[in-house]
Design an enzyme around this catalytic site. Structure first.
Site, PDB file in Angstrom:
ATOM      1  N   GLU A  91      81.354  87.858  23.934  1.00 53.69           N
ATOM      2  CA  GLU A  91      82.255  87.566  22.816  1.00 53.69           C
ATOM      3  C   GLU A  91      83.234  88.746  22.617  1.00 53.69           C
ATOM      4  O   GLU A  91      82.921  89.410  21.452  1.00 53.69           O
ATOM      5  CB  GLU A  91      81.421  86.840  21.711  1.00 53.69           C
ATOM      6  CG  GLU A  91      81.010  85.565  22.280  1.00 53.69           C
ATOM      7  CD  GLU A  91      80.240  85.084  21.053  1.00 53.69           C
ATOM      8  OE1 GLU A  91      79.925  85.623  20.041  1.00 53.69           O
ATOM      9  OE2 GLU A  91      79.294  84.008  21.527  1.00 53.69           O
ATOM     10  N   GLU A 123      70.022  75.625  18.167  1.00 55.91           N
ATOM     11  CA  GLU A 123      69.982  76.900  18.242  1.00 55.91           C
ATOM     12  C   GLU A 123      68.679  77.675  18.083  1.00 55.91           C
ATOM     13  O   GLU A 123      67.604  76.972  17.798  1.00 55.91           O
ATOM     14  CB  GLU A 123      70.455  77.345  16.892  1.00 55.91           C
ATOM     15  CG  GLU A 123      70.656  79.018  16.624  1.00 55.91           C
ATOM     16  CD  GLU A 123      71.363  79.637  17.625  1.00 55.91           C
ATOM     17  OE1 GLU A 123      72.519  79.398  17.619  1.00 55.91           O
ATOM     18  OE2 GLU A 123      70.921  80.388  18.490  1.00 55.91           O
ATOM     19  N   HIS A 143      72.276  69.762  17.503  1.00 55.19           N
ATOM     20  CA  HIS A 143      72.281  71.166  17.770  1.00 55.19           C
ATOM     21  C   HIS A 143      70.946  71.906  17.987  1.00 55.19           C
ATOM     22  O   HIS A 143      70.103  71.597  17.195  1.00 55.19           O
ATOM     23  CB  HIS A 143      73.093  71.989  16.665  1.00 55.19           C
ATOM     24  CG  HIS A 143      73.286  73.246  16.584  1.00 55.19           C
ATOM     25  ND1 HIS A 143      72.937  74.166  15.633  1.00 55.19           N
ATOM     26  CD2 HIS A 143      73.926  73.971  17.813  1.00 55.19           C
ATOM     27  CE1 HIS A 143      73.432  75.435  15.946  1.00 55.19           C
ATOM     28  NE2 HIS A 143      73.909  75.309  17.392  1.00 55.19           N
ATOM     29  N   GLU A 194      85.616  80.413  16.075  1.00 56.82           N
ATOM     30  CA  GLU A 194      84.644  80.886  15.166  1.00 56.82           C
ATOM     31  C   GLU A 194      84.958  82.369  14.604  1.00 56.82           C
ATOM     32  O   GLU A 194      84.999  82.695  13.430  1.00 56.82           O
ATOM     33  CB  GLU A 194      83.222  80.810  15.568  1.00 56.82           C
ATOM     34  CG  GLU A 194      82.968  81.726  16.527  1.00 56.82           C
ATOM     35  CD  GLU A 194      81.498  81.281  17.268  1.00 56.82           C
ATOM     36  OE1 GLU A 194      80.937  80.330  16.844  1.00 56.82           O
ATOM     37  OE2 GLU A 194      81.008  82.341  17.688  1.00 56.82           O
ATOM     38  N   GLU A 246      80.559  77.987  25.403  1.00 55.95           N
ATOM     39  CA  GLU A 246      81.285  79.118  24.953  1.00 55.95           C
ATOM     40  C   GLU A 246      81.426  80.196  25.834  1.00 55.95           C
ATOM     41  O   GLU A 246      82.158  80.257  26.857  1.00 55.95           O
ATOM     42  CB  GLU A 246      80.561  79.315  23.664  1.00 55.95           C
ATOM     43  CG  GLU A 246      81.344  80.222  22.771  1.00 55.95           C
ATOM     44  CD  GLU A 246      80.664  80.681  21.702  1.00 55.95           C
ATOM     45  OE1 GLU A 246      80.903  80.849  20.466  1.00 55.95           O
ATOM     46  OE2 GLU A 246      79.193  81.034  21.696  1.00 55.95           O
ATOM     47  N   HIS A 251      76.199  77.258  23.871  1.00 49.04           N
ATOM     48  CA  HIS A 251      76.899  78.367  23.430  1.00 49.04           C
ATOM     49  C   HIS A 251      75.973  79.473  23.494  1.00 49.04           C
ATOM     50  O   HIS A 251      74.940  79.650  23.845  1.00 49.04           O
ATOM     51  CB  HIS A 251      76.964  78.088  21.893  1.00 49.04           C
ATOM     52  CG  HIS A 251      78.229  77.542  21.781  1.00 49.04           C
ATOM     53  ND1 HIS A 251      79.256  77.794  20.916  1.00 49.04           N
ATOM     54  CD2 HIS A 251      78.761  76.088  22.042  1.00 49.04           C
ATOM     55  CE1 HIS A 251      80.149  76.933  20.775  1.00 49.04           C
ATOM     56  NE2 HIS A 251      79.862  76.014  21.567  1.00 49.04           N
ATOM     57  N   GLU A 252      76.779  80.869  23.547  1.00 48.94           N
ATOM     58  CA  GLU A 252      76.208  82.282  24.214  1.00 48.94           C
ATOM     59  C   GLU A 252      75.301  81.968  25.462  1.00 48.94           C
ATOM     60  O   GLU A 252      74.226  82.200  25.774  1.00 48.94           O
ATOM     61  CB  GLU A 252      74.940  82.676  23.295  1.00 48.94           C
ATOM     62  CG  GLU A 252      75.750  82.947  21.586  1.00 48.94           C
ATOM     63  CD  GLU A 252      75.623  82.058  20.848  1.00 48.94           C
ATOM     64  OE1 GLU A 252      74.856  81.013  20.993  1.00 48.94           O
ATOM     65  OE2 GLU A 252      76.581  81.697  20.151  1.00 48.94           O
TER      66      GLU A 252
HETATM   67  C1  NOJ Z   1      77.328  80.657  17.438  1.00 53.21           C
HETATM   68  C2  NOJ Z   1      77.755  79.411  17.818  1.00 53.21           C
HETATM   69  O1  NOJ Z   1      79.148  79.937  18.727  1.00 53.21           O
HETATM   70  C3  NOJ Z   1      78.337  78.504  16.725  1.00 53.21           C
HETATM   71  O2  NOJ Z   1      79.283  77.651  17.228  1.00 53.21           O
HETATM   72  C4  NOJ Z   1      77.066  78.034  16.064  1.00 53.21           C
HETATM   73  O3  NOJ Z   1      77.770  77.404  14.834  1.00 53.21           O
HETATM   74  C5  NOJ Z   1      76.368  79.320  15.503  1.00 53.21           C
HETATM   75  N1  NOJ Z   1      76.077  80.177  16.580  1.00 53.21           N
HETATM   76  C6  NOJ Z   1      75.018  78.741  14.993  1.00 53.21           C
HETATM   77  O4  NOJ Z   1      74.295  78.456  16.007  1.00 53.21           O
END
Ligand code: NOJ
Length: 683
Positions: free
Chosen positions: A183, A389, A387, A482, A476, A457-458
């Site tokens: 990023e 995470e 989601h 963001e 991503e 993502h990541e």
């Molecule tokens: C980074 C992600 O790119 C984003 O989309 C997400 O909302 C946050 N992390 C939390 O997981």
């Protein structure tokens, strides 16, 4: 064996080796050309070192560049080498993508397999396979199981890319402490000044040739970075993301590495879409992909980035039952198939980046009725996107993987968004090492088993996994929308997406999350943000154009639903397709502008997206891609009078005009602006 027998055998081997090497020494280097004859790869050994080189249209692209490996606990496999055999083949087939930037992909290439052996005592053997297409080439190493290499620890892959020209490169770093992710804003500079960079690395040579180094089919191996030239040379070296102890790859032979790819394009218009990496991945292993549905989605998401909602429990908790119902209703009313919900699962309270093991992927917060909402969404023809995470807590996630996906499947949840916000994963391992690569494959394959699409993502960068596992939808892996919400970061500059298109997007689809209409970010409740504060640095029409320009089979309408109310331009987001038969880059310049047209899958409808950097521009776009003799109507969403990203980003002018394949459309873009057009065939 008696000592006499042994020495006779050594003698016989020596005679054989001499015969082979004499034959080889007398041989000119082996060459293989692309089907159109424009690209030629040569492979040869000089003083025991195996090297390849690449020419295109008669000019050098890659000068003789080393191939080989260094091992921990064993001598390098890089000198005293001989070519002991070769095989050739030609392939020409066409396959169909279940979804993508284009529906049909031709795989037409010439292959040369070069068998190599060490003339030293260990007599290790390997093969380098080259495949040369009209749009570039790939090569990989294959190390068979053999007595001298069984269990191995590779300390370095010695592959080099000795570039023939000190061209311009658009790059992001791979060696920034605490920024081991992708990023970053892109920089541009000559190849000789590169330090340590990520792929895809896009370069433009002084003769106008575009050269992109990347990789394909990354399986059980670390991600490749490129280490910069030493001593002012132009030689980039493969630099693999390491395990915590410094070893790069560990395993047991046979080993087949990912393909190292070099995409070539004489014109910028031929850079996209990138099909080389897809052709270098194995065909679909998932079976019937009919449950995989490219789609637009909304989500409980932007509010967290604006800080008006929280992932954690409390008064601002975004993922409540009531709020999710509102999003489901909004999605259903506007034809979106997905609703992403972040912060629904227990684990977000406190420092969620550090408390990685606190995440559960099956238990919802008490104010979130997971089964009830899944059923509610289903009744409205919408699907929840769960989601996940992990904060890099890979072990914690893997322990729950089967249970979580089983639960989602039982509730009719067919999509997840994963996240790896962390500097390292799995307790000190590189974000991009072999450990992480194994994990990401496991996620894709387990998700496939439970009928789940993945948006990561990541992520690890895309190396074409979607061909084998078409449930691997989007990622991503670059600075997305963001960044435009976050405090003093400054947001992405107006040129950003014009670079992404020719760099990051060459790897594969990106979940950029376009569609912010409240460009002044008034909905933070803090009043309008100034251009110096973080906010999207685009006009509203450019937000629309990004749906066409930045390809993703999962496209978010990222803003809060209330910000779309009463906005005629929202119609474009409702109308725009997410799956394409054909893609045509009309024109582009990296860092300046892109104009792209795509034909909707299975319909005679085209969409055109044009974006610019901070400079206004006007293009004349011949609509010669339309079918001659047919009449069409263009619905144009252009920058309105006085629009510009800095002081006046909101005006959009919507108009309709009759067009045919003979029309030359004038497409005018404001500073930081864009234009989005739907072109429908009239009956
Ligand atoms: C980074 C992600 O790119 C984003 O989309 C997400 O909302 C946050 N992390 C939390 O997981």
């Amino acid at each position: 064996m008696s000592s006499r027998a042994a020495s006779l055998r050594t003698l016989a081997t020596a005679i054989l080796l001499t015969t082979i090497s004499t034959r080889i020494a007398a041989q000119s280097p082996l060459t293989v050309a692309s089907p159109d004859g424009k690209t030629e790869v040569s492979v040869g050994v000089e003083a025991g070192v195996l090297r390849y080189s690449v020419r295109h249209n008669g000019s050098n692209v890659v000068m003789p560049s080393r191939l080989g490996f260094a091992f921990k606990g064993a001598p390098p496999l890089a000198d005293s080498l001989r070519i002991v055999g070769s095989q050739r083949a030609t392939y020409d087939s066409t396959w169909t993508q279940p979804w993508g930037e284009v529906a049909r992909v031709r795989d037409h290439h010439n292959e040369l397999r070069v068998d190599v052996a060490e003339s030293k005592a260990l007599a290790r053997r390997f093969t380098v396979a080259f495949r040369v297409f009209n749009d570039g080439l790939g090569f990989r190493y294959e190390l068979p199981d053999q007595p001298a290499i069984t269990d191995y620890e590779i300390s370095d892959e010695l592959t080099e890319f000795a570039l023939a020209d000190n061209g311009s490169a658009w790059w992001i770093a791979s060696n920034r402490p605490r920024l081991d992710r992708s990023e970053q804003l892109y920089s541009e500079g000559p190849v000789s000044t590169l330090d340590s960079v990520q792929t895809p690395l896009t370069m433009k040579f002084s003769n106008g040739l575009y050269v992109v180094i990347h990789e394909a089919n990354l399986v059980d191996y670390p991600r490749m970075f490129l280490a910069g030239p030493r001593m002012e040379s132009r030689t980039l070296r493969a630099a693999l993301a390491p395990w915590a102890d410094g070893v790069k790859v560990r395993g047991h032979t046979p080993l087949v590495t990912p393909w190292r790819t070099i995409q070539l394009a004489d014109r910028v218009e031929n850079l996209q879409p990138q099909l080389l990496t897809l052709n270098l991945n194995p065909p679909n292993k998932l079976g019937d992909p009919s449950w995989i549905v490219p789609q637009k989605y909304v989500g409980i998401w932007w509010g967290m980035h604006l800080n008006t909602m929280t992932w954690s429990s409390g008064p601002k908790h975004g993922a409540t039952t009531a709020n999710t119902k509102k999003y489901v209703d909004f999605a259903a009313a506007n034809g979106f198939k997905g609703v992403l919900v972040e912060g629904w699962n227990i684990g977000w309270d406190g420092n969620w980046i550090e408390n990685k093991n606190a995440f559960t992927f099956t238990k919802a917060y008490p104010d979130y009725d997971l089964p009830g909402l899944a059923a509610y969404a289903k009744s409205k023809g919408v699907g929840l996107i769960a989601h996940n995470e992990t904060s890099g807590g890979i072990e914690n996630y893997e322990r729950q993987l089967e249970d979580a996906y089983k639960l989602y499947q039982s509730l009719g949840i067919h999509a997840i968004k994963t996240g790896y916000v962390a500097d390292t994963v799995g307790g000190g391992q590189s974000h991009y090492g072999q450990f992480a690569v194994r994990h990401h494959r496991k996620v894709i394959e387990t998700a496939a088993k439970y009928g789940i699409m993945v948006d990561a993502h990541e992520p690890i960068h895309d190396t074409g996994e979607r061909r084998t596992w078409p449930n691997m939808m989007s990622r991503e892996g670059a600075r997305g929308q963001e960044y435009n919400a976050w405090g003093a970061e400054g947001g992405n500059p107006p040129e950003h997406e014009t670079i992404l298109f020719f760099t990051r997007l060459l790897a594969g689809p990106m979940d950029f999350t376009p569609g912010i209409f409240d460009l002044l970010l008034k909905s933070t409740g803090e009043g309008a943000r100034t251009p110096e504060q973080s906010r999207p640095r685009t006009t509203l029409a450019k937000q629309l154009a990004l749906y066409v320009v930045l390809y993703s089979p999962l496209q978010m309408a990222a803003d809060l639903p209330e910000n779309y109310a009463g906005q005629p331009a929202f119609q474009f987001i409702k109308d725009v397709a997410v799956d394409w038969d054909t893609t045509r880059v009309i024109t582009g310049a990296i860092g300046d502008y892109v104009v792209v047209a795509r034909r909707q899958k299975g319909a005679p409808t085209w969409f055109l997206g044009a974006i610019t950097d901070e400079n206004p521009r006007t293009f004349t776009v011949p609509l010669d891609f339309l079918t001659p003799g047919k009449r069409y109507e263009a619905e144009v969403y252009a920058d309105g009078a006085g629009a510009n990203w800095r002081t006046n980003p909101l005006p959009v002018a919507i108009s309709r005009k009759a067009v045919t394949s003979a029309t030359k459309l004038t497409v005018a873009l404001a500073p930081g602006g864009g234009q989005a057009i739907r072109i429908r065939q009239l009956p």
